[in-house]
Design a protein around this motif. Structure first.
Motif, PDB file in Angstrom:
ATOM      1  N   HIS A  71      31.447 -23.072 -25.650  1.00 22.82           N
ATOM      2  CA  HIS A  71      30.618 -22.148 -26.426  1.00 22.82           C
ATOM      3  C   HIS A  71      31.430 -21.145 -27.238  1.00 22.82           C
ATOM      4  O   HIS A  71      30.904 -20.121 -27.669  1.00 22.82           O
TER       5      HIS A  71
ATOM      6  N   SER B 274      32.426 -21.277 -30.189  1.00 21.96           N
ATOM      7  CA  SER B 274      31.978 -21.115 -31.580  1.00 21.96           C
ATOM      8  C   SER B 274      30.934 -20.014 -31.693  1.00 21.96           C
ATOM      9  O   SER B 274      31.018 -19.155 -32.573  1.00 21.96           O
ATOM     10  N   ILE B 275      29.958 -20.017 -30.801  1.00 26.33           N
ATOM     11  CA  ILE B 275      28.900 -19.006 -30.936  1.00 26.33           C
ATOM     12  C   ILE B 275      29.391 -17.650 -30.432  1.00 26.33           C
ATOM     13  O   ILE B 275      29.047 -16.611 -30.998  1.00 26.33           O
TER      14      ILE B 275
ATOM     15  N   ALA C  90      28.716 -14.467 -32.797  1.00 27.47           N
ATOM     16  CA  ALA C  90      27.539 -13.678 -32.413  1.00 27.47           C
ATOM     17  C   ALA C  90      27.990 -12.439 -31.659  1.00 27.47           C
ATOM     18  O   ALA C  90      29.045 -12.428 -31.034  1.00 27.47           O
TER      19      ALA C  90
ATOM     20  N   GLN D 105      15.372 -15.208 -28.001  1.00 24.24           N
ATOM     21  CA  GLN D 105      16.743 -15.514 -27.557  1.00 24.24           C
ATOM     22  C   GLN D 105      16.840 -16.937 -27.034  1.00 24.24           C
ATOM     23  O   GLN D 105      17.815 -17.641 -27.271  1.00 24.24           O
ATOM     24  N   THR D 106      15.801 -17.357 -26.295  1.00 31.04           N
ATOM     25  CA  THR D 106      15.822 -18.707 -25.737  1.00 31.04           C
ATOM     26  C   THR D 106      15.828 -19.743 -26.848  1.00 31.04           C
ATOM     27  O   THR D 106      16.609 -20.699 -26.818  1.00 31.04           O
ATOM     28  N   MET D 107      14.981 -19.541 -27.862  1.00 28.81           N
ATOM     29  CA  MET D 107      14.918 -20.518 -28.955  1.00 28.81           C
ATOM     30  C   MET D 107      16.254 -20.625 -29.669  1.00 28.81           C
ATOM     31  O   MET D 107      16.635 -21.701 -30.111  1.00 28.81           O
ATOM     32  N   GLY D 108      16.966 -19.514 -29.794  1.00 29.87           N
ATOM     33  CA  GLY D 108      18.276 -19.593 -30.427  1.00 29.87           C
ATOM     34  C   GLY D 108      19.279 -20.366 -29.598  1.00 29.87           C
ATOM     35  O   GLY D 108      20.128 -21.073 -30.123  1.00 29.87           O
TER      36      GLY D 108
ATOM     37  N   VAL E  87      18.815 -22.709 -26.809  1.00 26.86           N
ATOM     38  CA  VAL E  87      18.621 -23.966 -26.092  1.00 26.86           C
ATOM     39  C   VAL E  87      17.956 -25.031 -26.944  1.00 26.86           C
ATOM     40  O   VAL E  87      17.563 -24.782 -28.082  1.00 26.86           O
TER      41      VAL E  87
ATOM     42  N   PRO F 225      17.477 -29.037 -28.689  1.00 23.36           N
ATOM     43  CA  PRO F 225      18.279 -29.928 -29.524  1.00 23.36           C
ATOM     44  C   PRO F 225      19.119 -29.223 -30.587  1.00 23.36           C
ATOM     45  O   PRO F 225      20.162 -29.728 -30.984  1.00 23.36           O
ATOM     46  N   ALA F 226      18.650 -28.062 -31.077  1.00 18.77           N
ATOM     47  CA  ALA F 226      19.386 -27.361 -32.126  1.00 18.77           C
ATOM     48  C   ALA F 226      19.998 -26.060 -31.616  1.00 18.77           C
ATOM     49  O   ALA F 226      20.477 -25.240 -32.404  1.00 18.77           O
ATOM     50  N   GLY F 227      19.979 -25.839 -30.307  1.00 21.59           N
ATOM     51  CA  GLY F 227      20.389 -24.554 -29.746  1.00 21.59           C
ATOM     52  C   GLY F 227      21.870 -24.251 -29.954  1.00 21.59           C
ATOM     53  O   GLY F 227      22.712 -25.135 -29.905  1.00 21.59           O
ATOM     54  N   PHE F 228      22.162 -22.983 -30.162  1.00 18.55           N
ATOM     55  CA  PHE F 228      23.548 -22.549 -30.359  1.00 18.55           C
ATOM     56  C   PHE F 228      24.422 -22.904 -29.146  1.00 18.55           C
ATOM     57  O   PHE F 228      25.612 -23.120 -29.287  1.00 18.55           O
TER      58      PHE F 228
ATOM     59  N   ALA G 286      23.171 -27.470 -27.620  1.00 20.09           N
ATOM     60  CA  ALA G 286      23.555 -28.641 -28.403  1.00 20.09           C
ATOM     61  C   ALA G 286      25.008 -29.006 -28.110  1.00 20.09           C
ATOM     62  O   ALA G 286      25.376 -30.184 -28.122  1.00 20.09           O
ATOM     63  N   ASP G 287      25.823 -27.995 -27.833  1.00 23.35           N
ATOM     64  CA  ASP G 287      27.220 -28.286 -27.493  1.00 23.35           C
ATOM     65  C   ASP G 287      27.361 -28.754 -26.049  1.00 23.35           C
ATOM     66  O   ASP G 287      28.181 -29.618 -25.752  1.00 23.35           O
TER      67      ASP G 287
END
Lengths: 162, 419
Positions: free
Chosen positions: B215, B217-218, B222, B344-347, B349, B351-354, B357-358
């Protein structure tokens, strides 16, 4: 609006969406980000097209600052799921000008995106809904909703710009 | 893929600090896991708040078994097999809804929300038939704890309380983040498919070693304080509760900060309504303690993962495919907290989560990696030399140690050996 200016506008919209699609396919993240208005909303709903994103989980529900964060993460080169990058090509079709609600031009379209990466090949299909607004004479995206046809099912990682 | 004709001796594949790659790769082992784990032990199915009213239902699963979690007219919860007892048709094709009866569209057999057979078309063809023998199949044991509903296909065995053991306390801690003491699961689930064995997902949930790298990268772009929780200098601890339940206990870090709601990346000033309600519910001192400690980061074996602000349910699909169901936790009586929790959760987790996805990328690469079976061990020895016991007698290690993986595999081995 006269027929000729209407078709000119549709042509301009189509060219704009094709350019955005090319930036997405070619991972031109900064160019893509520059297409958004300052209040842009980028939304990929889950479990139906008409959920309330303030109350229900979406796959992506980015305000403008989160769009920027998404781009900055991709630009680190350490977003593992996009290193190596997915190879992508998409078709945007069925473009319709649905109206002008004062906030901008409402545009609908369909998309098919082919993705290939180490996991395999994935075909993504979606309904696109946009609000496009003129900023300093140029079209910009104020709102983009990507309703996946299979958004109610379990889907694989979606880490490229759709 | 190496199919094995006879089942292995589990002790040959599972050592104290290493496990064999075939455990993630062999379809025969996956089939055995279904019987020895998924269709025997307590498995998390759903939350009571998903079916609040009489005759509500929601489609769930245990292992590969499609389950309808229903609430009957009297409020009792049932876990029913979604399979007509006539010819095996699905009795329900929807994800959720409300109905007093499930009518099979094939021959119009219908079943109550409690699973009993109510009737069928043209009854003269079934003279003298005892309807009580033809109710929907059901999970024989159903119990809930703090609103979390579990099912066990074993007619007899340890109670849910015995199964949860010391890990039950993490759910006690979780619900206290609500001023009304209740979690609500109301935001819908993202369903994230990953081409990897379910145990890679299970183990990663309480692996404190990977975040700094997977993680990075984020964390680098962030304004996030999560990274430091999993650094080499973190005072957080990994814990093995036994029975396969594991935790990364972040409280030491949050207590060091000593700031209410720091665990959630915010401050008391930004959520005044929530803080006032917590103070009224628990008293100022206890509320402050709860709001400093935050919610747990706990993996309830085999499939319920509570990760501070969200909840994951692990669904095994095949030896190399898993679906993670994930939703934002919502706390009763805390609308201002819930709104941020969803955002926060949507960001993070899905398929596209920060973040996720990793994680999912790592699961899939590991699944491909372990196809290389000429060097076939996975090494899980990190921090073995510095394991110790906490005041309750549970094994703990440093934040980045592999105490959780060793705990999971020790329990896994016992289950597979039929213990």
């Amino acid at each position: 609006m006269a027929a000729s200016s209407q078709s000119e506008l549709l042509h301009e919209i189509a060219q704009f969406l094709y350019r955005a699609a090319r930036y997405e396919d070619e991972h031109r993240y900064e160019d893509w980000e520059s297409l958004w208005t300052d209040d842009g909303i980028y939304w990929v709903p889950a479990n139906g097209e008409n959920i309330d994103p303030e109350k229900q989980m979406s796959i992506i529900y980015d305000n403008r600052s989160r769009i920027g964060l998404r781009v900055r993460q991709l630009l680190t080169g350490k977003r593992h799921t996009q290193e190596p990058q997915s190879r992508l090509r998409r078709l945007i079709s069925n473009i319709e000008l649905l109206g002008d609600d004062g906030n901008g031009l409402r545009v609908g379209a369909n998309a098919i995106v082919f993705e290939t990466n180490q996991r395999g090949d994935t075909l993504w299909c979606a309904r696109l809904e946009y609000v496009l607004r003129r900023v300093d004479g140029a079209l910009r995206i104020a709102y983009k909703k990507v309703a996946l046809v299979n958004g109610e099912k379990a889907i694989p990682t979606l880490s490229f710009l759709i | 893929m190496n199919m094995i004709a006879t089942l292995p001796r589990w002790g040959d594949l599972i050592h104290q600090n290493r496990v064999h790659g075939s455990l993630y790769r062999d379809p025969a082992i996956f089939a055995q896991e279904l019987e020895q784990i998924w269709y025997r032990t307590w498995v998390y199915v759903g939350h009571e708040s998903e079916i609040p009213n009489p005759h509500d239902y929601v489609a769930k699963s245990i292992g590969l078994q499609p389950i309808l979690m229903t609430r009957d007219a009297n409020g009792a919860i049932h876990l029913l097999l979604n399979r007509c007892t006539h010819r095996g048709n699905q009795v329900c094709a929807r994800e959720k809804g409300n109905t007093p009866t499930f009518t099979c569209p094939f021959h119009s057999w219908n079943f109550g929300s409690d699973g009993r057979l109510v009737g069928y078309a043209f009854p003269d063809g079934y003279e003298g038939l005892d309807k009580t023998t033809l109710g929907l199949g059901r999970v024989p044991r159903v119990e809930s704890y703090r609103g979390f509903v579990f099912g066990s296909f074993a007619e007899q065995g340890p109670s849910l309380a015995q199964h949860l053991g010391g890990a039950a306390e993490t759910l006690d801690r979780l619900v206290m983040t609500s001023p009304e003491g209740q979690v609500e699961i109301t935001a819908g689930f993202l369903k994230h498919r990953t081409k990897a064995n379910w145990k890679f997902v299970l183990e990663n949930e309480t692996d404190g070693y990977h975040p700094a790298f997977v993680h990075s990268s984020i964390f680098s772009v962030a304004d996030s304080a999560i990274g430091s929780l999993y650094g080499a200098k973190s005072t957080a601890v990994t814990r093995d509760y036994g029975n396969g339940h594991t935790e990364v206990d972040l409280r030491p870090e949050f207590r060091k900060r000593g700031q209410p709601l720091s665990w959630f990346g915010t401050t008391a000033e930004k959520l005044p309504d929530y803080v006032a309600k917590m103070n009224a519910a628990y008293g100022d001192a206890k509320a402050r303690e709860i709001m400093i400690d935050g919610t747990p980061h706990v993996m309830i074996f085999p499939n319920l993962f509570v990760a501070e602000i969200q909840m994951f349910v692990i669904e095994p699909v095949s030896v190399d495919e898993t679906v993670q169901h994930v939703t934002a936790l919502q706390f009763k009586g805390a609308p201002d907290l819930n709104r941020r929790m969803l955002q926060q959760t949507m960001g993070s987790v899905g398929p596209a989560g920060f973040l996720l996805a990793d994680d999912s990328e790592m699961y899939e690469r590991t699944q491909r990696g372990i196809q290389a079976d000429k060097a076939d061990w996975v090494f899980l020895g990190r921090g073995e030399h510095r394991e110790r016991r906490d005041a309750d007698g549970f094994i703990i290690g440093l934040a980045t140690d592999e105490v959780p993986s060793r705990g999971i595999w020790s329990h896994y081995k016992a289950l597979m050996e039929g213990k």
